[in-house]
Scaffold this motif. Sequence first.
Motif, PDB file in Angstrom:
ATOM      1  N   LEU A  51     -30.669  -9.799  13.193  1.00 37.06           N
ATOM      2  CA  LEU A  51     -30.811  -9.300  14.557  1.00 37.06           C
ATOM      3  C   LEU A  51     -29.810  -8.172  14.823  1.00 37.06           C
ATOM      4  N   THR A  52     -30.251  -7.153  15.548  1.00 39.89           N
ATOM      5  CA  THR A  52     -29.362  -6.013  15.805  1.00 39.89           C
ATOM      6  C   THR A  52     -29.219  -5.666  17.286  1.00 39.89           C
ATOM      7  N   LYS A  53     -30.300  -5.752  18.060  1.00 37.63           N
ATOM      8  CA  LYS A  53     -30.198  -5.390  19.480  1.00 37.63           C
ATOM      9  C   LYS A  53     -30.773  -6.485  20.364  1.00 37.63           C
ATOM     10  N   CYS A  54     -30.128  -6.669  21.519  1.00 40.60           N
ATOM     11  CA  CYS A  54     -30.430  -7.771  22.416  1.00 40.60           C
ATOM     12  C   CYS A  54     -30.714  -7.228  23.814  1.00 40.60           C
ATOM     13  N   ASP A  55     -31.679  -7.846  24.495  1.00 42.75           N
ATOM     14  CA  ASP A  55     -31.906  -7.548  25.906  1.00 42.75           C
ATOM     15  C   ASP A  55     -30.854  -8.327  26.694  1.00 42.75           C
ATOM     16  N   THR A  56     -29.764  -7.668  27.025  1.00 41.10           N
ATOM     17  CA  THR A  56     -28.632  -8.376  27.638  1.00 41.10           C
ATOM     18  C   THR A  56     -28.951  -8.896  29.033  1.00 41.10           C
ATOM     19  N   ALA A  57     -29.920  -8.289  29.717  1.00 44.78           N
ATOM     20  CA  ALA A  57     -30.314  -8.796  31.041  1.00 44.78           C
ATOM     21  C   ALA A  57     -30.982 -10.167  30.897  1.00 44.78           C
ATOM     22  N   LYS A  58     -31.912 -10.279  29.948  1.00 45.19           N
ATOM     23  CA  LYS A  58     -32.569 -11.570  29.691  1.00 45.19           C
ATOM     24  C   LYS A  58     -31.545 -12.596  29.214  1.00 45.19           C
ATOM     25  N   PHE A  59     -30.667 -12.178  28.319  1.00 44.74           N
ATOM     26  CA  PHE A  59     -29.635 -13.065  27.783  1.00 44.74           C
ATOM     27  C   PHE A  59     -28.723 -13.566  28.899  1.00 44.74           C
ATOM     28  N   SER A  60     -28.340 -12.676  29.800  1.00 44.27           N
ATOM     29  CA  SER A  60     -27.478 -13.054  30.921  1.00 44.27           C
ATOM     30  C   SER A  60     -28.146 -14.094  31.809  1.00 44.27           C
ATOM     31  N   ARG A  61     -29.450 -13.936  32.032  1.00 39.50           N
ATOM     32  CA  ARG A  61     -30.173 -14.909  32.868  1.00 39.50           C
ATOM     33  C   ARG A  61     -30.175 -16.295  32.226  1.00 39.50           C
ATOM     34  N   LEU A  62     -30.360 -16.340  30.909  1.00 42.40           N
ATOM     35  CA  LEU A  62     -30.328 -17.625  30.206  1.00 42.40           C
ATOM     36  C   LEU A  62     -28.944 -18.268  30.314  1.00 42.40           C
ATOM     37  N   LEU A  63     -27.903 -17.473  30.217  1.00 39.91           N
ATOM     38  CA  LEU A  63     -26.546 -17.993  30.368  1.00 39.91           C
ATOM     39  C   LEU A  63     -26.325 -18.551  31.771  1.00 39.91           C
ATOM     40  N   LEU A  64     -26.736 -17.809  32.784  1.00 41.04           N
ATOM     41  CA  LEU A  64     -26.557 -18.263  34.163  1.00 41.04           C
ATOM     42  C   LEU A  64     -27.292 -19.577  34.399  1.00 41.04           C
ATOM     43  N   GLU A  65     -28.536 -19.666  33.917  1.00 40.46           N
ATOM     44  CA  GLU A  65     -29.308 -20.903  34.078  1.00 40.46           C
ATOM     45  C   GLU A  65     -28.653 -22.072  33.346  1.00 40.46           C
ATOM     46  N   SER A  66     -28.025 -21.795  32.216  1.00 42.56           N
ATOM     47  CA  SER A  66     -27.452 -22.870  31.399  1.00 42.56           C
ATOM     48  C   SER A  66     -26.346 -23.625  32.118  1.00 42.56           C
ATOM     49  N   LEU A  67     -25.663 -22.971  33.054  1.00 41.82           N
ATOM     50  CA  LEU A  67     -24.558 -23.620  33.756  1.00 41.82           C
ATOM     51  C   LEU A  67     -24.937 -24.133  35.142  1.00 41.82           C
ATOM     52  N   ARG A  68     -26.236 -24.124  35.442  1.00 43.10           N
ATOM     53  CA  ARG A  68     -26.709 -24.691  36.716  1.00 43.10           C
ATOM     54  C   ARG A  68     -27.266 -26.090  36.479  1.00 43.10           C
ATOM     55  N   GLN A  69     -26.461 -26.915  35.822  1.00 50.19           N
ATOM     56  CA  GLN A  69     -26.899 -28.267  35.451  1.00 50.19           C
ATOM     57  C   GLN A  69     -25.894 -29.287  35.945  1.00 50.19           C
ATOM     58  N   PRO A  70     -26.325 -30.553  36.103  1.00 50.88           N
ATOM     59  CA  PRO A  70     -27.721 -31.006  36.107  1.00 50.88           C
ATOM     60  C   PRO A  70     -28.444 -30.493  37.330  1.00 50.88           C
ATOM     61  N   SER A  71     -29.767 -30.522  37.275  1.00 49.82           N
ATOM     62  CA  SER A  71     -30.580 -30.036  38.391  1.00 49.82           C
ATOM     63  C   SER A  71     -30.261 -30.830  39.647  1.00 49.82           C
ATOM     64  N   MET A  72     -30.065 -30.120  40.743  1.00 51.36           N
ATOM     65  CA  MET A  72     -29.743 -30.784  42.009  1.00 51.36           C
ATOM     66  C   MET A  72     -30.999 -31.016  42.866  1.00 51.36           C
ATOM     67  N   LYS A  73     -32.170 -30.773  42.279  1.00 52.00           N
ATOM     68  CA  LYS A  73     -33.407 -30.972  43.041  1.00 52.00           C
ATOM     69  C   LYS A  73     -33.583 -32.451  43.382  1.00 52.00           C
ATOM     70  N   PRO A  74     -33.967 -32.774  44.606  1.00 54.48           N
ATOM     71  CA  PRO A  74     -34.167 -34.186  44.958  1.00 54.48           C
ATOM     72  C   PRO A  74     -35.340 -34.777  44.186  1.00 54.48           C
ATOM     73  N   LYS A  75     -35.189 -36.041  43.793  1.00 54.81           N
ATOM     74  CA  LYS A  75     -36.248 -36.714  43.058  1.00 54.81           C
ATOM     75  C   LYS A  75     -37.374 -37.116  44.021  1.00 54.81           C
ATOM     76  N   VAL A  76     -38.615 -36.862  43.588  1.00 54.91           N
ATOM     77  CA  VAL A  76     -39.772 -37.195  44.412  1.00 54.91           C
ATOM     78  C   VAL A  76     -40.183 -38.631  44.105  1.00 54.91           C
ATOM     79  N   GLU A  77     -40.233 -39.447  45.152  1.00 56.72           N
ATOM     80  CA  GLU A  77     -40.643 -40.847  44.966  1.00 56.72           C
ATOM     81  C   GLU A  77     -42.142 -40.974  45.108  1.00 56.72           C
TER      82      GLU A  77
END
Length: 333
Positions: free
Chosen positions: A306-332
Amino acid sequence: MKMAKKLVIIDTDCGIDDAQALMMALAAPNIQILGVTCVFGNTCVQNVCQNVLRVLSVCEREGIPVFRGCAGPLVGASSPPTDHFGTDGLGDVIKDRDPQWEEKSQREHAVDAMIRLVSENQKQVSLVALGPLTNLAVAVKLDPCFPKKLKDLYIMGGNMEGKGNLTLNAEFNFAMDPESAYIVLEEFLCPTYLASWEYACRNKLTWEFFEELINQDAPAARFMKTITSKCWAYSKEAMVSKRDVYFGSGFVSYDAYAMAACIDGAVVTESIQCPVRVELQGLMSRGMLTLDRTNALKKSHSVFVLTKCDTAKFSRLLLESLRQPSMKPKVEC
Protein backbone atom coordinates in the motif's frame (compact mmCIF):
# COMPACT_ATOMS: atom_id res chain seq x y z
CA MET A 1 -31.48 -7.38 2.19
CA LYS A 2 -28.90 -7.65 4.95
CA MET A 3 -25.27 -7.83 3.78
CA ALA A 4 -23.23 -10.70 5.18
CA LYS A 5 -20.54 -9.55 7.57
CA LYS A 6 -16.86 -9.96 6.75
CA LEU A 7 -15.31 -12.65 8.97
CA VAL A 8 -12.04 -11.53 10.55
CA ILE A 9 -9.35 -12.95 12.82
CA ILE A 10 -7.06 -10.35 14.41
CA ASP A 11 -3.53 -11.43 15.34
CA THR A 12 -2.01 -8.85 17.66
CA ASP A 13 0.80 -7.92 20.07
CA CYS A 14 -1.62 -5.41 21.61
CA GLY A 15 0.12 -2.11 22.15
CA ILE A 16 -1.68 1.22 22.00
CA ASP A 17 -1.99 1.28 18.20
CA ASP A 18 -3.21 -2.35 18.19
CA ALA A 19 -5.86 -1.32 20.72
CA GLN A 20 -6.91 1.46 18.33
CA ALA A 21 -7.07 -1.02 15.42
CA LEU A 22 -9.06 -3.52 17.48
CA MET A 23 -11.56 -0.82 18.45
CA MET A 24 -11.83 0.16 14.79
CA ALA A 25 -12.86 -3.41 13.93
CA LEU A 26 -15.27 -3.56 16.86
CA ALA A 27 -16.98 -0.37 15.65
CA ALA A 28 -17.26 -1.47 12.00
CA PRO A 29 -20.79 -2.68 11.21
CA ASN A 30 -19.56 -4.91 8.37
CA ILE A 31 -17.03 -6.86 10.50
CA GLN A 32 -17.54 -10.02 12.57
CA ILE A 33 -14.50 -10.85 14.68
CA LEU A 34 -14.18 -14.64 15.04
CA GLY A 35 -11.36 -14.36 17.55
CA VAL A 36 -8.30 -12.42 18.65
CA THR A 37 -5.00 -14.32 18.67
CA CYS A 38 -2.16 -12.93 20.76
CA VAL A 39 1.58 -12.92 20.10
CA PHE A 40 4.63 -11.40 21.81
CA GLY A 41 5.96 -8.08 20.50
CA ASN A 42 5.18 -4.73 22.11
CA THR A 43 5.16 -6.59 25.43
CA CYS A 44 5.13 -10.20 26.67
CA VAL A 45 2.27 -12.40 25.42
CA GLN A 46 0.72 -12.54 28.91
CA ASN A 47 0.36 -8.75 28.90
CA VAL A 48 -0.95 -8.87 25.34
CA CYS A 49 -3.82 -11.16 26.39
CA GLN A 50 -4.66 -8.87 29.30
CA ASN A 51 -4.56 -5.81 27.04
CA VAL A 52 -6.93 -7.37 24.50
CA LEU A 53 -9.34 -8.41 27.25
CA ARG A 54 -9.23 -4.85 28.63
CA VAL A 55 -10.11 -3.35 25.23
CA LEU A 56 -12.98 -5.80 24.74
CA SER A 57 -14.26 -4.94 28.23
CA VAL A 58 -14.15 -1.18 27.56
CA CYS A 59 -16.15 -1.71 24.36
CA GLU A 60 -18.53 -4.18 26.07
CA ARG A 61 -17.60 -7.00 23.68
CA GLU A 62 -16.30 -9.60 26.11
CA GLY A 63 -17.94 -12.42 24.13
CA ILE A 64 -15.16 -12.40 21.52
CA PRO A 65 -12.71 -15.26 22.28
CA VAL A 66 -9.07 -14.41 23.04
CA PHE A 67 -6.28 -16.96 22.48
CA ARG A 68 -2.72 -16.92 23.80
CA GLY A 69 -0.07 -17.63 21.15
CA CYS A 70 3.69 -17.63 20.67
CA ALA A 71 5.81 -16.03 23.38
CA GLY A 72 8.98 -15.55 21.30
CA PRO A 73 10.38 -15.66 17.75
CA LEU A 74 10.68 -18.80 15.64
CA VAL A 75 14.49 -18.82 15.84
CA GLY A 76 16.83 -17.59 18.57
CA ALA A 77 16.20 -15.77 21.80
CA SER A 78 13.55 -13.09 22.20
CA SER A 79 14.67 -9.50 22.03
CA PRO A 80 13.46 -7.55 25.05
CA PRO A 81 10.32 -5.56 24.18
CA THR A 82 10.85 -1.85 23.59
CA ASP A 83 9.12 0.70 25.80
CA HIS A 84 7.59 2.47 22.80
CA PHE A 85 4.13 1.97 24.33
CA GLY A 86 5.30 1.43 27.90
CA THR A 87 6.50 -1.85 29.39
CA ASP A 88 2.94 -3.24 29.49
CA GLY A 89 2.07 -2.12 25.94
CA LEU A 90 -0.67 0.26 27.11
CA GLY A 91 1.34 3.18 28.46
CA ASP A 92 2.01 1.87 32.01
CA VAL A 93 -1.05 3.66 33.40
CA ILE A 94 -3.32 0.70 34.23
CA LYS A 95 -2.73 -0.31 37.84
CA ASP A 96 -5.57 -2.78 38.40
CA ARG A 97 -4.47 -5.68 36.22
CA ASP A 98 -7.11 -8.43 36.00
CA PRO A 99 -6.11 -11.44 38.16
CA GLN A 100 -8.64 -13.60 36.28
CA TRP A 101 -7.30 -12.94 32.80
CA GLU A 102 -6.19 -16.55 32.31
CA GLU A 103 -9.68 -17.83 33.07
CA LYS A 104 -11.13 -15.31 30.61
CA SER A 105 -8.72 -16.39 27.84
CA GLN A 106 -9.36 -19.59 25.87
CA ARG A 107 -7.34 -22.70 26.66
CA GLU A 108 -6.82 -23.50 22.99
CA HIS A 109 -3.50 -22.24 21.63
CA ALA A 110 -3.78 -19.27 19.26
CA VAL A 111 -2.24 -21.17 16.33
CA ASP A 112 -4.63 -24.12 16.75
CA ALA A 113 -7.56 -21.72 17.01
CA MET A 114 -6.46 -19.87 13.89
CA ILE A 115 -6.23 -23.10 11.88
CA ARG A 116 -9.58 -24.35 13.20
CA LEU A 117 -11.53 -21.13 12.60
CA VAL A 118 -10.18 -20.76 9.07
CA SER A 119 -10.81 -24.44 8.27
CA GLU A 120 -14.42 -24.05 9.45
CA ASN A 121 -14.92 -20.99 7.21
CA GLN A 122 -12.78 -21.69 4.15
CA LYS A 123 -12.21 -18.78 1.73
CA GLN A 124 -14.30 -16.53 4.00
CA VAL A 125 -11.84 -15.29 6.65
CA SER A 126 -9.67 -12.18 6.43
CA LEU A 127 -6.65 -12.42 8.71
CA VAL A 128 -5.30 -9.11 10.00
CA ALA A 129 -1.76 -9.41 11.42
CA LEU A 130 -0.66 -6.49 13.60
CA GLY A 131 2.42 -7.90 15.37
CA PRO A 132 5.38 -10.19 14.67
CA LEU A 133 4.23 -12.94 12.28
CA THR A 134 5.21 -15.91 14.48
CA ASN A 135 1.70 -17.34 14.93
CA LEU A 136 1.15 -17.25 11.16
CA ALA A 137 4.48 -18.93 10.39
CA VAL A 138 3.76 -21.74 12.87
CA ALA A 139 0.25 -22.14 11.41
CA VAL A 140 1.55 -22.74 7.87
CA LYS A 141 4.12 -25.25 9.18
CA LEU A 142 1.41 -27.18 11.04
CA ASP A 143 -1.06 -26.93 8.14
CA PRO A 144 0.59 -26.18 4.77
CA CYS A 145 -2.88 -25.66 3.25
CA PHE A 146 -3.73 -22.94 5.78
CA PRO A 147 -2.99 -19.97 3.44
CA LYS A 148 -5.17 -21.47 0.67
CA LYS A 149 -8.11 -21.54 3.07
CA LEU A 150 -7.88 -17.80 3.80
CA LYS A 151 -9.83 -15.19 1.88
CA ASP A 152 -7.02 -12.66 2.24
CA LEU A 153 -4.30 -11.38 4.55
CA TYR A 154 -3.59 -7.85 5.80
CA ILE A 155 -0.23 -7.17 7.45
CA MET A 156 1.03 -4.11 9.29
CA GLY A 157 4.77 -4.47 8.96
CA GLY A 158 7.84 -4.23 6.80
CA ASN A 159 9.13 -1.26 4.87
CA MET A 160 9.34 -0.02 1.30
CA GLU A 161 12.47 2.12 1.29
CA GLY A 162 14.88 0.49 3.71
CA LYS A 163 13.98 2.97 6.44
CA GLY A 164 13.69 1.31 9.84
CA ASN A 165 12.15 2.19 13.18
CA LEU A 166 13.61 -0.61 15.35
CA THR A 167 16.91 -1.00 13.52
CA LEU A 168 18.49 1.19 10.86
CA ASN A 169 16.88 -0.76 8.00
CA ALA A 170 14.04 -2.83 9.51
CA GLU A 171 10.54 -2.19 10.81
CA PHE A 172 9.64 -3.41 14.33
CA ASN A 173 7.25 -6.31 13.57
CA PHE A 174 9.54 -7.86 10.95
CA ALA A 175 12.72 -7.20 12.93
CA MET A 176 11.31 -8.97 16.01
CA ASP A 177 10.98 -12.23 14.03
CA PRO A 178 12.55 -12.02 10.55
CA GLU A 179 12.28 -15.78 9.89
CA SER A 180 8.53 -15.75 10.45
CA ALA A 181 8.09 -12.69 8.22
CA TYR A 182 10.14 -14.48 5.53
CA ILE A 183 8.03 -17.66 5.78
CA VAL A 184 4.72 -15.80 5.62
CA LEU A 185 5.67 -13.75 2.57
CA GLU A 186 7.04 -16.82 0.78
CA GLU A 187 4.32 -19.35 1.65
CA PHE A 188 1.09 -17.37 2.01
CA LEU A 189 -0.14 -17.24 -1.59
CA CYS A 190 -3.54 -15.76 -0.75
CA PRO A 191 -4.19 -12.10 -1.69
CA THR A 192 -1.90 -10.17 0.67
CA TYR A 193 -1.93 -6.47 1.52
CA LEU A 194 1.04 -4.85 3.25
CA ALA A 195 0.67 -1.64 5.25
CA SER A 196 4.34 -0.79 5.72
CA TRP A 197 5.92 1.60 8.20
CA GLU A 198 6.49 4.20 5.50
CA TYR A 199 2.88 3.87 4.26
CA ALA A 200 1.60 4.72 7.73
CA CYS A 201 4.07 7.58 8.20
CA ARG A 202 3.52 9.11 4.76
CA ASN A 203 -0.24 9.17 5.42
CA LYS A 204 0.07 10.65 8.90
CA LEU A 205 -2.62 12.81 10.49
CA THR A 206 -2.28 16.06 12.43
CA TRP A 207 -1.83 16.37 16.19
CA GLU A 208 -4.93 18.58 16.18
CA PHE A 209 -6.92 15.61 14.85
CA PHE A 210 -5.46 13.41 17.61
CA GLU A 211 -6.75 15.86 20.22
CA GLU A 212 -10.20 15.80 18.62
CA LEU A 213 -10.08 11.98 18.50
CA ILE A 214 -9.30 11.34 22.17
CA ASN A 215 -11.51 14.12 23.54
CA GLN A 216 -14.76 12.63 22.28
CA ASP A 217 -17.36 11.91 24.96
CA ALA A 218 -17.39 8.09 25.00
CA PRO A 219 -15.80 5.33 27.13
CA ALA A 220 -13.43 4.18 24.34
CA ALA A 221 -12.17 7.73 23.77
CA ARG A 222 -11.58 8.24 27.49
CA PHE A 223 -9.69 4.92 27.60
CA MET A 224 -7.50 5.98 24.67
CA LYS A 225 -6.86 9.36 26.29
CA THR A 226 -5.74 7.58 29.48
CA ILE A 227 -3.38 5.07 27.85
CA THR A 228 -1.73 7.72 25.65
CA SER A 229 -1.45 10.29 28.47
CA LYS A 230 2.08 9.37 29.60
CA CYS A 231 3.37 7.75 26.41
CA TRP A 232 6.09 9.74 24.62
CA ALA A 233 5.06 8.23 21.27
CA TYR A 234 1.78 10.17 21.53
CA SER A 235 3.28 13.48 22.52
CA LYS A 236 3.83 16.26 20.00
CA GLU A 237 6.49 17.72 22.28
CA ALA A 238 8.43 14.46 22.73
CA MET A 239 12.00 13.94 21.61
CA VAL A 240 12.52 13.79 17.85
CA SER A 241 11.97 10.20 16.68
CA LYS A 242 13.15 8.40 13.55
CA ARG A 243 9.66 8.98 12.16
CA ASP A 244 10.02 12.75 12.59
CA VAL A 245 13.46 12.74 10.94
CA TYR A 246 12.20 10.88 7.86
CA PHE A 247 8.60 12.08 7.55
CA GLY A 248 8.04 15.12 9.76
CA SER A 249 5.87 15.48 12.85
CA GLY A 250 2.36 14.02 12.99
CA PHE A 251 0.01 11.49 14.56
CA VAL A 252 0.41 7.92 13.28
CA SER A 253 -1.65 4.98 14.57
CA TYR A 254 0.33 2.32 12.69
CA ASP A 255 -1.82 -0.81 13.04
CA ALA A 256 -5.03 1.06 12.28
CA TYR A 257 -3.87 1.50 8.66
CA ALA A 258 -3.91 -2.26 8.03
CA MET A 259 -7.25 -2.63 9.80
CA ALA A 260 -8.80 0.22 7.81
CA ALA A 261 -7.74 -1.45 4.54
CA CYS A 262 -9.51 -4.63 5.64
CA ILE A 263 -12.68 -2.81 6.71
CA ASP A 264 -12.97 -0.62 3.61
CA GLY A 265 -10.77 -1.21 0.58
CA ALA A 266 -11.61 2.29 -0.68
CA VAL A 267 -9.40 3.71 2.10
CA VAL A 268 -6.42 2.61 -0.04
CA THR A 269 -6.11 4.79 -3.13
CA GLU A 270 -2.80 3.50 -4.52
CA SER A 271 -0.64 0.39 -4.14
CA ILE A 272 2.28 -1.35 -5.79
CA GLN A 273 1.77 -4.97 -6.85
CA CYS A 274 5.07 -6.83 -6.90
CA PRO A 275 6.98 -9.78 -5.40
CA VAL A 276 8.70 -9.14 -2.07
CA ARG A 277 11.27 -10.88 0.11
CA VAL A 278 12.47 -10.43 3.69
CA GLU A 279 16.24 -10.15 4.21
CA LEU A 280 17.57 -12.64 6.78
CA GLN A 281 21.27 -11.73 6.63
CA GLY A 282 23.17 -8.53 7.14
CA LEU A 283 24.36 -6.64 10.17
CA MET A 284 22.02 -3.71 9.49
CA SER A 285 19.47 -5.10 7.02
CA ARG A 286 18.20 -8.26 8.77
CA GLY A 287 14.40 -8.10 8.79
CA MET A 288 14.25 -5.52 5.99
CA LEU A 289 11.57 -5.97 3.33
CA THR A 290 12.74 -5.73 -0.28
CA LEU A 291 10.41 -4.94 -3.19
CA ASP A 292 11.20 -6.69 -6.46
CA ARG A 293 9.74 -4.39 -9.09
CA THR A 294 12.00 -5.74 -11.89
CA ASN A 295 11.20 -9.44 -11.32
CA ALA A 296 14.81 -10.25 -10.43
CA LEU A 297 13.67 -12.94 -7.97
CA LYS A 298 11.51 -14.73 -10.59
CA LYS A 299 8.76 -15.29 -8.05
CA SER A 300 5.25 -16.20 -9.19
CA HIS A 301 3.50 -14.59 -6.22
CA SER A 302 3.01 -10.85 -5.78
CA VAL A 303 1.60 -8.83 -2.89
CA PHE A 304 -0.06 -5.42 -2.73
CA VAL A 305 2.22 -2.91 -1.01
CA LEU A 306 0.00 0.00 0.00
CA THR A 307 1.26 3.49 -0.84
CA LYS A 308 -1.53 6.09 -0.66
CA CYS A 309 -4.47 6.43 1.71
CA ASP A 310 -7.69 8.43 1.66
CA THR A 311 -6.98 10.17 4.96
CA ALA A 312 -10.51 11.62 5.19
CA LYS A 313 -12.05 8.12 5.11
CA PHE A 314 -9.36 6.85 7.48
CA SER A 315 -10.03 9.70 9.91
CA ARG A 316 -13.75 8.88 9.96
CA LEU A 317 -13.02 5.25 10.84
CA LEU A 318 -10.76 6.40 13.67
CA LEU A 319 -13.40 8.78 15.04
CA GLU A 320 -16.06 6.06 14.94
CA SER A 321 -13.73 3.59 16.66
CA LEU A 322 -13.66 5.67 19.85
CA ARG A 323 -17.43 6.23 20.06
CA GLN A 324 -17.95 2.97 21.93
CA PRO A 325 -19.87 1.34 23.42
CA SER A 326 -22.95 2.55 21.57
CA MET A 327 -25.07 4.78 23.77
CA LYS A 328 -28.24 4.11 21.76
CA PRO A 329 -31.13 3.04 24.01
CA LYS A 330 -32.11 -0.61 23.71
CA VAL A 331 -35.50 -1.20 22.09
CA GLU A 332 -37.71 -3.52 24.13
CA CYS A 333 -39.96 -5.96 22.32
